[in-house]
Design a protein around this motif. Sequence first.
Motif, PDB file in Angstrom:
ATOM      1  N   LEU A  68       0.835  -1.192   0.000  1.00 56.94           N
ATOM      2  CA  LEU A  68       0.000   0.000   0.000  1.00 56.94           C
ATOM      3  C   LEU A  68       0.877   1.251   0.000  1.00 56.94           C
ATOM      4  CD1 LEU A  68      -2.694  -1.042   2.652  1.00 56.94           C
ATOM      5  CD2 LEU A  68      -2.884  -1.130   0.162  1.00 56.94           C
ATOM      6  N   PRO A  69       0.465   2.315  -0.687  1.00 60.18           N
ATOM      7  CA  PRO A  69       1.259   3.548  -0.700  1.00 60.18           C
ATOM      8  C   PRO A  69       1.208   4.251   0.654  1.00 60.18           C
ATOM      9  CG  PRO A  69      -0.843   3.882  -1.813  1.00 60.18           C
ATOM     10  CD  PRO A  69      -0.755   2.420  -1.509  1.00 60.18           C
ATOM     11  N   LYS A  70       2.123   5.185   0.861  1.00 59.96           N
ATOM     12  CA  LYS A  70       2.239   5.848   2.156  1.00 59.96           C
ATOM     13  C   LYS A  70       1.004   6.667   2.519  1.00 59.96           C
ATOM     14  CE  LYS A  70       7.287   6.107   2.108  1.00 59.96           C
ATOM     15  NZ  LYS A  70       8.485   7.004   2.144  1.00 59.96           N
ATOM     16  N   ASN A  71       0.360   7.279   1.528  1.00 57.36           N
ATOM     17  CA  ASN A  71      -0.797   8.148   1.815  1.00 57.36           C
ATOM     18  C   ASN A  71      -2.121   7.395   1.766  1.00 57.36           C
ATOM     19  OD1 ASN A  71      -0.883   7.643  -0.916  1.00 57.36           O
ATOM     20  ND2 ASN A  71      -1.316   9.760  -1.518  1.00 57.36           N
ATOM     21  N   PHE A  72      -2.068   6.070   1.697  1.00 59.94           N
ATOM     22  CA  PHE A  72      -3.271   5.255   1.521  1.00 59.94           C
ATOM     23  C   PHE A  72      -4.274   5.474   2.649  1.00 59.94           C
ATOM     24  CE2 PHE A  72      -5.703   1.402   2.413  1.00 59.94           C
ATOM     25  CZ  PHE A  72      -6.281   1.157   1.183  1.00 59.94           C
ATOM     26  N   TRP A  73      -3.851   5.334   3.882  1.00 56.37           N
ATOM     27  CA  TRP A  73      -4.784   5.391   5.008  1.00 56.37           C
ATOM     28  C   TRP A  73      -5.346   6.786   5.212  1.00 56.37           C
ATOM     29  CZ3 TRP A  73      -6.667   1.035   6.581  1.00 56.37           C
ATOM     30  CH2 TRP A  73      -5.901  -0.129   6.449  1.00 56.37           C
ATOM     31  N   LYS A  74      -4.538   7.804   4.952  1.00 60.74           N
ATOM     32  CA  LYS A  74      -5.003   9.182   5.099  1.00 60.74           C
ATOM     33  C   LYS A  74      -6.179   9.459   4.178  1.00 60.74           C
ATOM     34  CE  LYS A  74      -3.458  13.992   4.726  1.00 60.74           C
ATOM     35  NZ  LYS A  74      -2.299  14.884   4.423  1.00 60.74           N
ATOM     36  N   LYS A  75      -6.076   9.037   2.915  1.00 60.35           N
ATOM     37  CA  LYS A  75      -7.149   9.270   1.953  1.00 60.35           C
ATOM     38  C   LYS A  75      -8.401   8.488   2.323  1.00 60.35           C
ATOM     39  CE  LYS A  75      -4.369  10.399  -2.128  1.00 60.35           C
ATOM     40  NZ  LYS A  75      -4.014   9.991  -3.513  1.00 60.35           N
ATOM     41  N   ARG A  76      -8.222   7.239   2.762  1.00 61.04           N
ATOM     42  CA  ARG A  76      -9.394   6.413   3.093  1.00 61.04           C
ATOM     43  C   ARG A  76     -10.102   6.916   4.336  1.00 61.04           C
ATOM     44  NH1 ARG A  76      -6.380   5.124  -1.172  1.00 61.04           N
ATOM     45  NH2 ARG A  76      -7.471   3.582  -2.451  1.00 61.04           N
ATOM     46  N   VAL A  77      -9.364   7.429   5.293  1.00 62.85           N
ATOM     47  CA  VAL A  77      -9.988   7.994   6.488  1.00 62.85           C
ATOM     48  C   VAL A  77     -10.781   9.240   6.126  1.00 62.85           C
ATOM     49  CG1 VAL A  77      -9.521   9.189   8.668  1.00 62.85           C
ATOM     50  CG2 VAL A  77      -8.352   7.034   8.140  1.00 62.85           C
ATOM     51  N   ARG A  78     -10.217  10.059   5.247  1.00 61.62           N
ATOM     52  CA  ARG A  78     -10.871  11.317   4.874  1.00 61.62           C
ATOM     53  C   ARG A  78     -12.104  11.079   4.025  1.00 61.62           C
ATOM     54  NH1 ARG A  78      -8.273  16.256   1.166  1.00 61.62           N
ATOM     55  NH2 ARG A  78     -10.226  17.430   0.984  1.00 61.62           N
ATOM     56  N   TRP A  79     -11.998  10.221   3.014  1.00 70.44           N
ATOM     57  CA  TRP A  79     -13.049  10.089   2.007  1.00 70.44           C
ATOM     58  C   TRP A  79     -13.986   8.910   2.227  1.00 70.44           C
ATOM     59  CZ3 TRP A  79      -8.981  11.024  -2.369  1.00 70.44           C
ATOM     60  CH2 TRP A  79      -8.723  12.394  -2.462  1.00 70.44           C
ATOM     61  N   ILE A  80     -13.661   8.015   3.153  1.00 66.68           N
ATOM     62  CA  ILE A  80     -14.530   6.852   3.379  1.00 66.68           C
ATOM     63  C   ILE A  80     -14.959   6.745   4.841  1.00 66.68           C
ATOM     64  CG2 ILE A  80     -14.705   4.339   3.223  1.00 66.68           C
ATOM     65  CD1 ILE A  80     -12.807   4.414   0.874  1.00 66.68           C
ATOM     66  N   LEU A  81     -13.981   6.750   5.750  1.00 67.37           N
ATOM     67  CA  LEU A  81     -14.332   6.585   7.160  1.00 67.37           C
ATOM     68  C   LEU A  81     -15.048   7.813   7.721  1.00 67.37           C
ATOM     69  CD1 LEU A  81     -14.229   4.707   9.575  1.00 67.37           C
ATOM     70  CD2 LEU A  81     -12.010   5.714  10.184  1.00 67.37           C
ATOM     71  N   ALA A  82     -14.586   9.000   7.372  1.00 71.92           N
ATOM     72  CA  ALA A  82     -15.230  10.226   7.869  1.00 71.92           C
ATOM     73  C   ALA A  82     -16.699  10.302   7.449  1.00 71.92           C
ATOM     74  CB  ALA A  82     -14.462  11.464   7.412  1.00 71.92           C
ATOM     75  N   PRO A  83     -17.049  10.069   6.164  1.00 76.53           N
ATOM     76  CA  PRO A  83     -18.460  10.055   5.791  1.00 76.53           C
ATOM     77  C   PRO A  83     -19.263   8.984   6.530  1.00 76.53           C
ATOM     78  CG  PRO A  83     -17.108  10.303   3.832  1.00 76.53           C
ATOM     79  CD  PRO A  83     -16.176  10.009   4.958  1.00 76.53           C
ATOM     80  N   PHE A  84     -18.647   7.841   6.791  1.00 77.90           N
ATOM     81  CA  PHE A  84     -19.324   6.797   7.566  1.00 77.90           C
ATOM     82  C   PHE A  84     -19.707   7.324   8.946  1.00 77.90           C
ATOM     83  CE2 PHE A  84     -18.723   3.710  10.991  1.00 77.90           C
ATOM     84  CZ  PHE A  84     -19.723   2.788  10.702  1.00 77.90           C
ATOM     85  N   ILE A  85     -18.794   8.018   9.602  1.00 73.48           N
ATOM     86  CA  ILE A  85     -19.054   8.559  10.938  1.00 73.48           C
ATOM     87  C   ILE A  85     -20.119   9.648  10.877  1.00 73.48           C
ATOM     88  CG2 ILE A  85     -18.033   9.851  12.854  1.00 73.48           C
ATOM     89  CD1 ILE A  85     -15.377   8.407  12.217  1.00 73.48           C
ATOM     90  N   VAL A  86     -20.002  10.531   9.893  1.00 73.15           N
ATOM     91  CA  VAL A  86     -20.966  11.627   9.748  1.00 73.15           C
ATOM     92  C   VAL A  86     -22.371  11.072   9.562  1.00 73.15           C
ATOM     93  CG1 VAL A  86     -21.734  13.507   8.247  1.00 73.15           C
ATOM     94  CG2 VAL A  86     -19.316  13.312   8.873  1.00 73.15           C
TER      95      VAL A  86
END
Length: 343
Positions: A68-86
């Motif tokens: 996985l690339p270095k910025n992988f988790w940052k992008k997924r938290v921002r664009w996938i996990l954050a909307p899930f929480i919202v």
Amino acid sequence: MIKEWNLMRTIACLCIVFLHSTSLTAVSVGGYPASEAYSLLRIVLCYATPTFVILSEIILANRYPDELPKNFWKKRVRWILAPFIVFAIIDALVSYQLNPNIDIAIMIKNNLLGNYEGYFVLIIFQFYLLHYVVTKYRITMNWLIPLSILVMALHFKVMEGAHPWIKENLTYLKIPFTAWFAYFTIAYAIGRNYKVIAAKLQEYRYHTLIGVILSLVIVLIFYISGYVSVGSKRLDLLPLTVSLGLFVLAWGQRLPNMKIVNLISNYSFGIYLVHWQVQRYLAPYSAQWFDQTYLQVFSLFLITLLISMVLIKLISILPFGSYIVGNINRKIKNTSPKLAKTA
């Protein structure tokens, strides 16, 4: 993004909105029509959520077959996990507005544990972790695929248990990766070897129809036996999801790159999260516009899709919009998938 992937995601998205249109129309009119075909259609449409899950890993395995690339988790938290929480919070707020008797704090907690329509995000994040482990330790799919099918079958067998704890926690037992393990391994194998598999699917595209027919027969047998009900947490959906996915990947290669497909594909994650809330308010009204069930369902489906996409577009304009509805500005590229090493 490869065009048949967008087509696969778009079809799954539309099927989910349509399935929930049948559900909330029934709630609004006081029940489902007495039709075996209608019930069977709803059961088949449940393949859509596993399709979202399986496609996420196909893309991941194709793009990142080794690590996985270095910025992988940052992008997924921002664009996938954050909307899930919202939307876990939004879902609780809407439920409270519709029924002030609920305990909103408990509902938010339950939603964050996966007790609302966005639960599939928790499954996808487990797939990310599985992908990390598989690539890090170079685990072969030759034995992991049959093992994953066995684990998945055992998980559903446990869910059939009569123990009170199992009955009380069935909602949460759909979340562990063991309930979806075979989807991961099959998707990983497809994505990692996609260039070769895509060529074979193109060559034998008519054969994919046989797979769809056989998998539909399996669903029908389970349905007649009384073993299945409407829901995506079912073992009989595995062959249907895979066969329909291969069918779309095969025939999607022959279709032109359509703007409407790409548009809905880009909006699909937001549609998945937004549409349920829209329908909860809209269904009681749309159900009164027509007497025929199919008109009630189709009107709710079309209006929900339109309203959801407008809302997503408006929210995306906000500086923090991607934290609510995800990234809708992915560029569409009609490029060939790279050839990865055989797993």
